[in-house]
Design a protein around this motif. Sequence first.
Motif, PDB file in Angstrom:
ATOM      1  N   GLY A  71       0.741  -1.159  -0.067  1.00 44.17           N
ATOM      2  CA  GLY A  71       0.152   0.109   0.121  1.00 44.17           C
ATOM      3  C   GLY A  71       0.944   1.208   0.080  1.00 44.17           C
ATOM      4  N   CYS A  72       0.239   2.523  -0.184  1.00 44.02           N
ATOM      5  CA  CYS A  72       0.911   3.465   0.085  1.00 44.02           C
ATOM      6  C   CYS A  72      -0.042   4.604   0.749  1.00 44.02           C
ATOM      7  N   CYS A  73       0.777   5.690   1.147  1.00 46.17           N
ATOM      8  CA  CYS A  73       0.111   6.925   1.707  1.00 46.17           C
ATOM      9  C   CYS A  73       0.963   8.224   1.430  1.00 46.17           C
ATOM     10  N   ALA A  74       0.512   9.282   1.747  1.00 47.98           N
ATOM     11  CA  ALA A  74       1.352  10.637   1.617  1.00 47.98           C
ATOM     12  C   ALA A  74       0.867  11.919   2.245  1.00 47.98           C
ATOM     13  N   ILE A  75       1.639  12.697   2.302  1.00 50.77           N
ATOM     14  CA  ILE A  75       1.452  13.880   2.989  1.00 50.77           C
ATOM     15  C   ILE A  75       1.806  15.043   2.032  1.00 50.77           C
ATOM     16  N   GLU A  76       1.091  15.874   1.759  1.00 50.00           N
ATOM     17  CA  GLU A  76       1.224  17.390   1.005  1.00 50.00           C
ATOM     18  C   GLU A  76       1.697  18.474   2.091  1.00 50.00           C
ATOM     19  N   GLY A  77       2.968  18.780   2.042  1.00 48.63           N
ATOM     20  CA  GLY A  77       3.304  19.916   2.933  1.00 48.63           C
ATOM     21  C   GLY A  77       2.304  21.020   3.139  1.00 48.63           C
ATOM     22  N   GLN A  78       1.858  21.589   1.988  1.00 50.18           N
ATOM     23  CA  GLN A  78       0.850  22.648   1.692  1.00 50.18           C
ATOM     24  C   GLN A  78       0.263  22.620   0.523  1.00 50.18           C
ATOM     25  N   VAL A  79      -0.849  22.806   0.083  1.00 48.95           N
ATOM     26  CA  VAL A  79      -1.899  22.686  -0.951  1.00 48.95           C
ATOM     27  C   VAL A  79      -2.057  23.958  -1.599  1.00 48.95           C
ATOM     28  N   GLY A  80      -2.009  24.100  -2.769  1.00 53.10           N
ATOM     29  CA  GLY A  80      -2.343  25.276  -3.534  1.00 53.10           C
ATOM     30  C   GLY A  80      -1.729  26.208  -3.893  1.00 53.10           C
ATOM     31  N   ASN A  81      -0.254  26.332  -3.349  1.00 53.68           N
ATOM     32  CA  ASN A  81       0.766  26.987  -3.764  1.00 53.68           C
ATOM     33  C   ASN A  81       1.124  27.117  -5.114  1.00 53.68           C
ATOM     34  N   GLU A  82       1.338  26.207  -5.759  1.00 58.09           N
ATOM     35  CA  GLU A  82       1.718  26.232  -7.305  1.00 58.09           C
ATOM     36  C   GLU A  82       0.485  25.953  -8.087  1.00 58.09           C
ATOM     37  N   LEU A 111     -17.715  27.621  -5.545  1.00 52.64           N
ATOM     38  CA  LEU A 111     -16.291  27.155  -5.721  1.00 52.64           C
ATOM     39  C   LEU A 111     -15.373  27.876  -4.650  1.00 52.64           C
ATOM     40  N   SER A 112     -14.620  27.052  -4.188  1.00 54.27           N
ATOM     41  CA  SER A 112     -13.749  27.650  -3.203  1.00 54.27           C
ATOM     42  C   SER A 112     -12.165  27.100  -3.292  1.00 54.27           C
ATOM     43  N   SER A 113     -11.597  28.128  -2.621  1.00 51.70           N
ATOM     44  CA  SER A 113      -9.957  27.662  -2.593  1.00 51.70           C
ATOM     45  C   SER A 113      -9.535  28.037  -1.330  1.00 51.70           C
ATOM     46  N   ASP A 114     -10.590  27.748  -0.087  1.00 53.61           N
ATOM     47  CA  ASP A 114     -10.425  27.940   1.224  1.00 53.61           C
ATOM     48  C   ASP A 114      -9.204  27.536   1.859  1.00 53.61           C
ATOM     49  N   HIS A 115      -8.728  26.099   1.342  1.00 53.13           N
ATOM     50  CA  HIS A 115      -7.878  25.207   1.802  1.00 53.13           C
ATOM     51  C   HIS A 115      -6.151  25.615   1.388  1.00 53.13           C
ATOM     52  N   THR A 116      -6.130  26.449   0.660  1.00 50.29           N
ATOM     53  CA  THR A 116      -5.079  26.912   0.251  1.00 50.29           C
ATOM     54  C   THR A 116      -3.841  27.291   1.382  1.00 50.29           C
ATOM     55  N   GLY A 117      -2.803  26.410   1.273  1.00 51.10           N
ATOM     56  CA  GLY A 117      -1.705  26.638   2.459  1.00 51.10           C
ATOM     57  C   GLY A 117      -2.017  25.631   3.486  1.00 51.10           C
ATOM     58  N   ASP A 118      -3.057  24.765   3.567  1.00 43.57           N
ATOM     59  CA  ASP A 118      -3.106  23.844   4.531  1.00 43.57           C
ATOM     60  C   ASP A 118      -2.253  22.376   4.099  1.00 43.57           C
ATOM     61  N   ALA A 119      -1.906  21.656   5.153  1.00 45.00           N
ATOM     62  CA  ALA A 119      -1.406  20.350   4.744  1.00 45.00           C
ATOM     63  C   ALA A 119      -2.664  19.465   4.219  1.00 45.00           C
ATOM     64  N   TRP A 250     -15.977  16.856   9.098  1.00 42.80           N
ATOM     65  CA  TRP A 250     -16.407  17.575   7.935  1.00 42.80           C
ATOM     66  C   TRP A 250     -17.012  19.029   8.493  1.00 42.80           C
ATOM     67  N   GLU A 251     -16.519  19.957   7.503  1.00 44.38           N
ATOM     68  CA  GLU A 251     -17.028  21.174   7.817  1.00 44.38           C
ATOM     69  C   GLU A 251     -17.566  21.776   6.726  1.00 44.38           C
ATOM     70  N   GLY A 252     -18.248  20.832   5.793  1.00 44.83           N
ATOM     71  CA  GLY A 252     -19.011  21.327   4.592  1.00 44.83           C
ATOM     72  C   GLY A 252     -18.386  21.383   3.226  1.00 44.83           C
ATOM     73  N   TYR A 253     -17.044  21.122   3.203  1.00 43.57           N
ATOM     74  CA  TYR A 253     -16.356  21.026   1.890  1.00 43.57           C
ATOM     75  C   TYR A 253     -16.531  19.673   0.942  1.00 43.57           C
ATOM     76  N   ILE A 254     -16.438  19.611  -0.200  1.00 47.72           N
ATOM     77  CA  ILE A 254     -16.556  18.529  -0.960  1.00 47.72           C
ATOM     78  C   ILE A 254     -15.896  18.679  -2.031  1.00 47.72           C
TER      79      ILE A 254
END
Length: 342
Positions: A71-82, A111-119, A250-254
């Motif tokens: 199996g596999c898994c991963a962590i993105e340090g921050q999303v949405g920067n590039e 349409l949202s980009s609210d999570h930009t910068g989150d891991a 879950w905070e309402g994002y899909i």
Amino acid sequence: MRIRPIARADVDGLLALAQQAGVGFTSLPNNREFLAGKIEASARAFEERTPVNNRLYFFVLEDEDNGELAGCCAIEGQVGNEVPFYNYRLGTLAHSSVQLDLHRTIDTLFLSSDHTGDAEVCSLFLRPEYRGEANRHLRNGALLSKARWLFIAQFRDRFPEKVLAEMRGVFDENNKSPFWESLGKHFFPMDFSEADRLTGLGQKSFIGELMPRFPIYTTFMAEEARACIGQVHRHTRPALEMLKKEGLRWEGYIDIFDGGPTVEAYIDDVRAVRNSRLYQVEIAADAPEESISRWLAASTQLSSFTAAWVGRAPVHDTIVLNSTEAERLGVTTGDTLRLLET
């Protein structure tokens, strides 16, 4: 079984995992060249050769009996920067008529980009033959999921305040997404698998270019599509339950395409991050095994990070390992391990 960073030589094994994952598993596309690039990006992250806010840490679950990737898994340090990170935010609009004395509230999608910068914890996949409740397979999924939290806890300064996980949405018996059939296909001149493939390959700009920027009233969608909002694929339910136990909600994002939920939390509130502790290693050849391994151990070196179950609880500030466990984790007497009781 052990978790380790993916290696450049693992490209064939990762491709085999991607082929088993199938449609809807956006972060693991069946594309050898792209997966090789992902492996290279991860290797550079573990070698600290990329900016800390643009690091992908990719791990594999290795079966030591045969050397295969289970199996596999991963962590993105921050999303949405590039590359833009889009999702829908579920909202409500109120409409009222004083003259008719009527009041309506209608669910909407923005349409949202609210999570930009989150891991992001992502790309969790376990081969079917390594799932289930029988014998040693019982805890493989938990090992994949929880090892990421020990990594984040050990290298906390490399991550932001919040973390999220996108969960795969509902597909019917024909492997079609009712949410996509009712919404996405009207805006994208392609089928779901092609849109999913492009997104998996990092080509996401078309989402912002083609999706409407005004609220979408869910009342215009088919009833079966509305029922999918915030719901997960049947194979994703165990992963969701493990994340909920860690405190993600879950905070309402899909998801834009299949309507699956995005769960999130402040990293310092995640149970495994908060409760894991450091212990000093002592090796004893005759260390007794417990009948059920309740303790997950992870090494503390970035480039050689390894995680596995250990056969006994720590005593005071010390964890006693047998020689097999010590070799698996790459430690010796006097080294330090981060442990979590599960």
